[in-house]
Design an enzyme around this catalytic site. Structure first.
Site, PDB file in Angstrom:
ATOM      1  N   CYS A  36     -21.042  -4.217  -5.135  1.00  0.00           N
ATOM      2  CA  CYS A  36     -20.274  -5.216  -5.192  1.00  0.00           C
ATOM      3  C   CYS A  36     -20.785  -6.479  -4.961  1.00  0.00           C
ATOM      4  O   CYS A  36     -20.324  -7.700  -4.879  1.00  0.00           O
ATOM      5  CB  CYS A  36     -19.055  -5.235  -4.071  1.00  0.00           C
ATOM      6  SG  CYS A  36     -17.603  -4.259  -4.356  1.00  0.00           S
ATOM      7  N   ASN A  80     -11.055  -5.138  -9.336  1.00  0.00           N
ATOM      8  CA  ASN A  80     -11.458  -6.240  -8.509  1.00  0.00           C
ATOM      9  C   ASN A  80     -13.307  -5.512  -9.547  1.00  0.00           C
ATOM     10  O   ASN A  80     -13.044  -4.125  -9.736  1.00  0.00           O
ATOM     11  CB  ASN A  80     -12.279  -5.125  -7.449  1.00  0.00           C
ATOM     12  CG  ASN A  80     -13.757  -4.879  -6.951  1.00  0.00           C
ATOM     13  OD1 ASN A  80     -14.708  -5.223  -7.130  1.00  0.00           O
ATOM     14  ND2 ASN A  80     -13.833  -4.539  -5.496  1.00  0.00           N
ATOM     15  N   HIS A  94     -16.315 -12.625  -3.752  1.00  0.00           N
ATOM     16  CA  HIS A  94     -16.249 -11.568  -4.147  1.00  0.00           C
ATOM     17  C   HIS A  94     -14.741 -11.266  -4.375  1.00  0.00           C
ATOM     18  O   HIS A  94     -14.038 -11.149  -3.379  1.00  0.00           O
ATOM     19  CB  HIS A  94     -17.074 -10.751  -3.776  1.00  0.00           C
ATOM     20  CG  HIS A  94     -16.884  -9.097  -4.064  1.00  0.00           C
ATOM     21  ND1 HIS A  94     -17.114  -8.996  -5.713  1.00  0.00           N
ATOM     22  CD2 HIS A  94     -16.591  -7.834  -3.408  1.00  0.00           C
ATOM     23  CE1 HIS A  94     -16.579  -7.656  -5.791  1.00  0.00           C
ATOM     24  NE2 HIS A  94     -15.953  -6.822  -4.731  1.00  0.00           N
TER      25      HIS A  94
END
Length: 335
Positions: free
Chosen positions: A115, A292, A262
């Site tokens: 991530c 995501n 993020h």
């Protein structure tokens, strides 16, 4: 020392939209349950036969970013490719992009920081440009999560969160020094590595061993996430690394013109936004549409925010990420 700036942005997501209601047909879940916990309404998944892969999506996003930078593939001096879901275990996606774009024999570096992969990759590109070694670096974040998710009730805690897509930026030498990347800040804490991980296949737990075990209740080649533990650490580390970046440049949260976190969980983004006192119009979230997308989430959001006119010349833009490893980082830049 030179400075660097983003000169082109681009993104690509598959056409196939998967809604929360679609997932409810595959597992015991529903739209309200998913939205309450994550803020996600839908995500994009690669569809069999659509020609997409992690690298292909990266190429599609890269073409847009390179064109917007006013360059051609021949102008790029280096590729930095961030992903946790490469087309092959090896070689990595960077060399595939180099081949598909018909580039010169430039270096291609793959970054495996999940991530926070894009933030790490921006930092790498920034250093290569600052030292004068390269003039234009292509940075890509791309993910094909849907090919490796447990799409049953057993895996719903992870599988409802993730989507596919790619984003790319061109980072170039800043000839005018009037704007650009001010600083990057990176951290890790490996003692929490097992809280968000994909433990197999791996060199100590290879495919034949997994097949021989035939353990359908505990298949190690699906991602594992301790959601509450990750959430608690994320909100702390996000805040710390954002303030670290601002303080390093003598700035405050009130100086931020656009904050792009993020896209891990809308609840995390909202918590951080509230804690920093940043108004809604200065935060860009698109997890509602895409889920995501790990290394791709920040460049996709950056590209969309720029396209929507939410990022203008001289704006102070802050990027921040936290994820598996644990790793986290921030980028502070003047657009």
């Amino acid at each position: 020392m030179y400075s660097s700036k983003i000169t082109g942005v681009g993104h690509y997501v598959p056409e196939n939209i998967v809604t929360n209601d679609d997932l409810s047909k595959l597992m015991d879940t529903n739209d309200a349950w998913i939205q309450e916990r994550t803020g996600i309404k839908e995500r994009r998944h690669i569809k069999k036969g659509d020609g997409n892969s992690t690298s292909v999506m990266g190429v599609k996003a890269s073409k847009i970013a390179i064109e917007r930078a006013g360059l051609t593939p021949d102008d790029i001096d280096m590729i930095v490719f961030a992903t946790l879901s490469p087309d092959m275990y090896f070689p990595g996606g960077g060399v595939q992009v180099q081949e598909m774009l018909g580039m010169r024999t430039i270096p291609a570096l793959d970054v495996r920081n999940q991530c926070s992969g894009f933030v790490y990759s921006v930092s790498v590109a920034d250093q290569f440009i600052k030292t004068g070694m390269y003039k234009h670096v292509l940075v890509i974040g791309a993910e094909n999560h849907s090919g490796g998710l447990d799409m049953t009730t057993r895996g719903r805690g992870v599988s409802v969160i993730f989507g596919d897509g790619a984003g790319a930026v061109v980072i170039s030498r800043n000839e005018s020094n009037s704007a650009g990347i001010l600083s990057t800040h990176l951290h890790s804490e490996g003692k929490h590595k097992d809280e968000l991980a994909l433990q197999g296949p791996a060199t100590d737990h290879w495919v034949p061993e997994i097949i021989a075990e035939n353990d359908q209740e505990n298949i190690p080649y699906y991602p594992h996430m301790n959601g509450q533990f990750v959430f608690k650490h994320a909100v702390v580390r996000f805040s710390q690394v954002i303030m670290e970046g601002l303080e390093a440049n003598g700035l405050a949260t009130t100086d931020i013109d656009m904050f792009i976190p993020h896209q891990a969980n809308l609840r995390i983004s909202q918590y951080i936004q509230k804690k920093m006192g940043v108004p809604d119009e200065k935060v860009f979230n698109n997890i509602q549409k895409y889920g995501n997308t790990t290394a791709a989430s920040i460049p996709i959001a950056l590209s969309e925010a720029w396209e929507a006119g939410k990022i203008k010349d001289n704006d102070l833009v802050v990027l921040a990420a936290f994820g598996s490893g644990f790793t986290w980082g921030s980028v502070v830049m003047r657009w």
